[in-house]
Design a protein around this motif. Structure first.
Motif, PDB file in Angstrom:
ATOM      1  N   GLN A 664       0.847  -1.190   0.000  1.00 30.08           N
ATOM      2  CA  GLN A 664       0.000   0.000   0.000  1.00 30.08           C
ATOM      3  C   GLN A 664       0.883   1.241   0.000  1.00 30.08           C
ATOM      4  O   GLN A 664       2.005   1.222   0.493  1.00 30.08           O
ATOM      5  N   SER A 665       0.347   2.307  -0.546  1.00 30.86           N
ATOM      6  CA  SER A 665       1.123   3.536  -0.656  1.00 30.86           C
ATOM      7  C   SER A 665       1.099   4.303   0.653  1.00 30.86           C
ATOM      8  O   SER A 665       0.435   3.935   1.612  1.00 30.86           O
ATOM      9  N   ARG A 666       1.836   5.424   0.638  1.00 31.79           N
ATOM     10  CA  ARG A 666       1.816   6.364   1.749  1.00 31.79           C
ATOM     11  C   ARG A 666       1.131   7.667   1.353  1.00 31.79           C
ATOM     12  O   ARG A 666       1.442   8.719   1.870  1.00 31.79           O
ATOM     13  N   GLU A 668       1.161   9.034  -1.771  1.00 33.93           N
ATOM     14  CA  GLU A 668       1.838   9.817  -2.794  1.00 33.93           C
ATOM     15  C   GLU A 668       0.869  10.160  -3.925  1.00 33.93           C
ATOM     16  O   GLU A 668      -0.122   9.479  -4.171  1.00 33.93           O
ATOM     17  N   TYR A 692      -2.955   5.377  -3.783  1.00 31.46           N
ATOM     18  CA  TYR A 692      -2.320   6.585  -4.296  1.00 31.46           C
ATOM     19  C   TYR A 692      -3.368   7.641  -4.637  1.00 31.46           C
ATOM     20  O   TYR A 692      -4.515   7.322  -4.992  1.00 31.46           O
ATOM     21  N   GLN A 781       6.610   0.501  -5.870  1.00 35.33           N
ATOM     22  CA  GLN A 781       7.249   0.293  -4.567  1.00 35.33           C
ATOM     23  C   GLN A 781       8.751   0.526  -4.674  1.00 35.33           C
ATOM     24  O   GLN A 781       9.357   1.182  -3.818  1.00 35.33           O
ATOM     25  N   ARG A 785      10.607   3.596  -2.870  1.00 37.36           N
ATOM     26  CA  ARG A 785      11.618   3.214  -1.884  1.00 37.36           C
ATOM     27  C   ARG A 785      12.916   3.958  -2.162  1.00 37.36           C
ATOM     28  O   ARG A 785      13.573   4.483  -1.253  1.00 37.36           O
ATOM     29  N   ARG A 788      12.475   7.605  -1.096  1.00 36.84           N
ATOM     30  CA  ARG A 788      12.559   7.848   0.352  1.00 36.84           C
ATOM     31  C   ARG A 788      14.012   7.763   0.824  1.00 36.84           C
ATOM     32  O   ARG A 788      14.451   8.496   1.704  1.00 36.84           O
TER      33      ARG A 788
END
Length: 791
Positions: A664-666, A668, A692, A781, A785, A788
């Protein structure tokens, strides 16, 4: 001796002797009568009692008037009696009293005792003045009665209005707000039953006003009393049965007299109004939800063609934001000639009521913001709201449906051609069997000499070529005999590469990528090799100046979303064999006929036109799928999906399902740029399902407009080949230059990824079409990644 006194002398002597005493009596009577009138005015006598009492006083005054001489001015004693007319209700009664008093005043003067002043001007003037005063008072009493009736009628109207509106009232006097009093009638309007005639404001606050609203309500009233400010607020009351109601209070400061502050406040029960407003808000919310989530675009216009509402789906379909088009004419959504004729459509309907579109669905053309047109199904409904006629259009994009129908027709045509050619090839094989058998028998005969034997050999060669041709026709018609065995496709491609390199020559750079191992499939190995050879030869012909040919072997999961886009695709797990070149590509018209037998773009005699058709038939007969992607000047990609065999069982079936993704996204934000509406819809749905936030656009121009709005965007996900003058690579270059913080994910089914990777080496990822939701999730992902870690 003097003369004896006359009668007049006696009268005069008597009058002078008694004059002071009589005038004293008259003054006393006036004082007493005035006091009586004032006392009666404060009494609670009924109006008819006032009439009877006034007539009784008139009789008493008449008796006094008849007994005393005229110079006593008894006529003015009728005036105080006339004042009682102000308490008489009936107009006729007032006139009756005035008439009786007038008659008594005249008669009393006439029959009064003779005196020296009887008939004199002063006594007559006094009597006339008294009568005039009586009628002046009568006139004032009549006007007073009319005014009183008007006031009573107004008060009754006000009470009726308050009763109908259930409007209560509270008066506040002085500096203490708690001195206010609420009547039982007002309490009844608020749904409160109170046994007494009234209730103090303090008791009302403590007993009925909601605890959370008491301080605010008391504060508003107190501030209005001290600062002379109007106020308006709503508060809650709790009835004896526990029911909570909402009350609107409006207060206005008034002058209370003697410098004392006064506030008049109205109380109105708005419980039902607020409930109706809440129900309306809920209905509007549901309607907005329908408008925002309905798959069909919904547009509302007035009778002049001006747009009044524009749904979310309409924004996506036409490329306009709602605030950009509301108030504009609906013509902006139409191409010519419908644009110029639209107003005539509406005016003709308003005059003739002839439904050409109203209530009838029909296929028309729409125009997007970028100028591109598309087919759409339009159904228009009509309604009258507030006396104004409105038209609601329900619009469905028919691009995907027409494409699916076209693909279905193409598949049906290919199926029909396959059956026809297969049948013909089968019958022709029978004929060739007879011909070749007879030729063999002739060859065994010793009668044929040199020239005849040469003709026989040439005929046998032609028959062999005919047999090969029919074999290809049988392959296209999926009637050729196959010998499927368990084959490792990756190993087959690896072993076959050297032969292909020798066949292609030095001008073609060949790249082979095999990701992983154990690519097992039940296929006819020679037929697959033949298919690879045909594809390689086609790629060589498409790259006369040289180029790159890439063969890629990997696993692919076809999910339900992908199968919805492409009608021939079936969900499952497959071996994906991709052959990609950087040649001249194909136009859409050529792509539609590429798999048809005997269709070729090569010069006459340079090809049979059976290469792709044979591959098509072989893949279909093997239970696989084949797809072709091409764009002029961008090359061609052919993807062959072969059922993957795991544990001895093929998995490429309709019932196979891809494994779910847990990533799952954060939150974005991704900007999606895709010209194909079907692919864009599925991609957006997949991204939103992953959590998203998505901004979707149909071309590079719309994407740049979205970037310029200032909204934070974390990643650009763009197709490579798009209409509109700017490709995906050009868009990526511009984004990289102007927005270096935005990561880029490129996707295409046409171009060679290695060429792009040479230019976009930093912060750019690549995802080949077709891709599954799992592949998309994994790629994103990896991208985020990295993002980040960089941060």
């Amino acid at each position: 001796m003097g003369n004896a006194p006359t009668q007049s002398d006696r009268i005069g002597v008597h009058s002078r002797a008694d004059y002071d005493e009589k005038w004293l009596m008259l003054a006393m009577w006036q004082t007493v009568s005035t006091t009586i009138v004032r006392g009666l005015s404060k009494s609670a006598l009924k109006p008819e009692r006032f009439l009877l009492f006034s007539l009784t006083l008139a009789a008493f005054v008449f008796a006094l008037d008849a007994a005393l001489p005229a110079e006593y001015s008894i006529g003015f004693l009728y005036v105080p009696i006339m004042l009682l007319a102000f308490w008489i209700e009936h107009r006729r009664s007032i006139l009756l009293v005035a008439t009786i008093l007038t008659a008594l005043a005249i008669l009393g003067y006439v029959i009064s005792p003779l005196s020296a002043h009887y008939g004199s001007v002063p006594t007559i003037f006094n009597r006339v003045l008294a009568i005039s005063t009586i009628w002046w008072i009568a006139l004032l009493a009549l006007l007073h009665q009319m005014a009183r009736r008007a006031v009573l009628a107004s008060e009754q109207t006000l009470r009726d209005a308050q009763e109908l509106a259930r409007l209560g009232r509270v008066d506040f006097f002085g500096h203490d707000a708690m001195r206010g009093v609420i009547s039982a009638e007002t309490l009844g309007h608020l749904g409160i039953r109170h046994p007494g005639p009234s209730l103090s404001w303090r008791e009302f606050l403590e007993r009925y006003v909601h605890a959370e609203d008491r301080a605010q309500l008391a504060g508003y009233v107190d501030r209005s009393l001290h600062q002379h400010l109007p106020f308006e607020l709503e508060f809650r009351i709790t009835q004896a049965d526990g029911v909570t109601r909402r009350i609107r209070c409006h207060g206005e400061p008034r002058n209370g007299g003697s410098g004392s502050p006064r506030v008049i406040a109205t109380l109105l029960d708005v419980t039902q109004l607020r409930a109706a407003e809440e129900a309306t808000r809920q209905k509007e919310a549901r309607l907005r939800s329908i408008l925002e989530t309905a798959p069909e675009a919904i547009v509302t216009i007035d009778e002049h063609g001006r747009i009044e509402s524009f749904s979310k789906s309409a924004e996506v379909l036409f490329g306009y934001m709602a605030q950009e088009v509301i108030g504009e004419n609906i013509r902006i959504l139409m191409p010519s000639p419908h644009r110029e004729q639209h107003d005539n459509y509406i005016s003709r309907y308003l005059m003739t009521h002839e439904p050409r579109i109203i209530g009838i669905g029909r296929l028309v053309a729409g125009q997007r913001r970028n100028g591109s047109t598309f087919p759409m199904e339009l159904a228009v409904g009509e309604a009258i709201v507030g006396g104004q006629r409105i038209f609601t259009g329900f619009i469905r994009d028919m691009t995907s449906r027409q494409r699916i129908e076209q693909e279905l027709r193409q598949a049906q045509k290919m199926e029909a051609i396959g059956q026809l050619t297969g049948g013909i090839a089968h019958d022709f094989n029978n004929l060739l069997t007879v011909v070749m058998g007879n030729l063999e028998m002739l060859e065994a005969s010793a009668r044929l000499k040199g020239k005849d034997r040469a003709l026989l050999s040439e005929t046998q060669d032609a028959a062999q070529q005919g047999a090969k041709l029919t074999q290809r026709l049988l392959a296209f018609g999926r009637r050729q005999p196959l010998n499927p065995t368990l084959v490792d496709v990756g190993q087959l491609v690896s072993d076959f590469t050297s032969l292909l390199r020798r066949t292609l020559g030095g001008s073609i750079e060949m790249r082979t990528t095999i990701r992983g191992d154990h690519y097992n499939a039940f296929i006819d190995e020679p037929q697959l090799q033949n298919a690879l050879l045909n594809l390689a030869l086609n790629a060589r012909d498409a790259m006369p100046q040289g180029g790159i040919l890439t063969i890629d072997v990997t696993r692919a999961e076809v999910d339900a979303d992908y199968a919805q886009i492409y009608s021939e695709a079936k969900p499952g797990r497959f071996i994906l064999l991709t052959v990609c070149d950087t040649g001249i590509g194909m136009t859409p018209e050529v792509q539609q006929k590429a798999f048809e037998p005997f269709f070729s773009t090569k010069p006459a005699g340079a090809g049979t036109g059976l290469g792709l058709s044979m591959i098509y038939g072989f893949v279909k007969q093997s239970g696989g799928q084949i797809q072709l992607y091409s764009e002029p000047s961008h090359g061609t990609t052919v993807r062959i999906f072969l059922p993957l065999v795991e544990n001895g069982q093929a998995t490429g079936t309709e019932h196979a399902k891809p494994k779910p993704q847990s990533f799952q996204s954060r939150g974005e934000t991704i900007l999606v740029v895709e010209d194909d509406a079907r692919v864009r819809r599925v991609t957006v749905a997949r991204l939103r399902a992953l959590g998203y936030s998505v901004i979707e656009t149909g071309d590079a121009t719309e994407a740049l407009h979205a970037l310029g709005n200032g909204r934070s965007i974390d990643l650009l996900f763009t197709d490579i080949v798009m209409p509109g003058g700017m490709t995906g690579t050009e868009l990526a270059r511009r984004v990289r230059a102007e927005y270096p913080h935005i990561h880029i994910l490129l996707t295409s089914g046409y171009a060679e990824p290695d060429l792009l990777e040479q230019e976009f080496t930093d912060g750019t990822a690549w995802l080949k079409k077709p891709y599954t939701a799992a592949e998309l999730a994994r790629e994103l992902q990896d991208v985020f990644r990295t993002l980040r870690v960089d941060r």
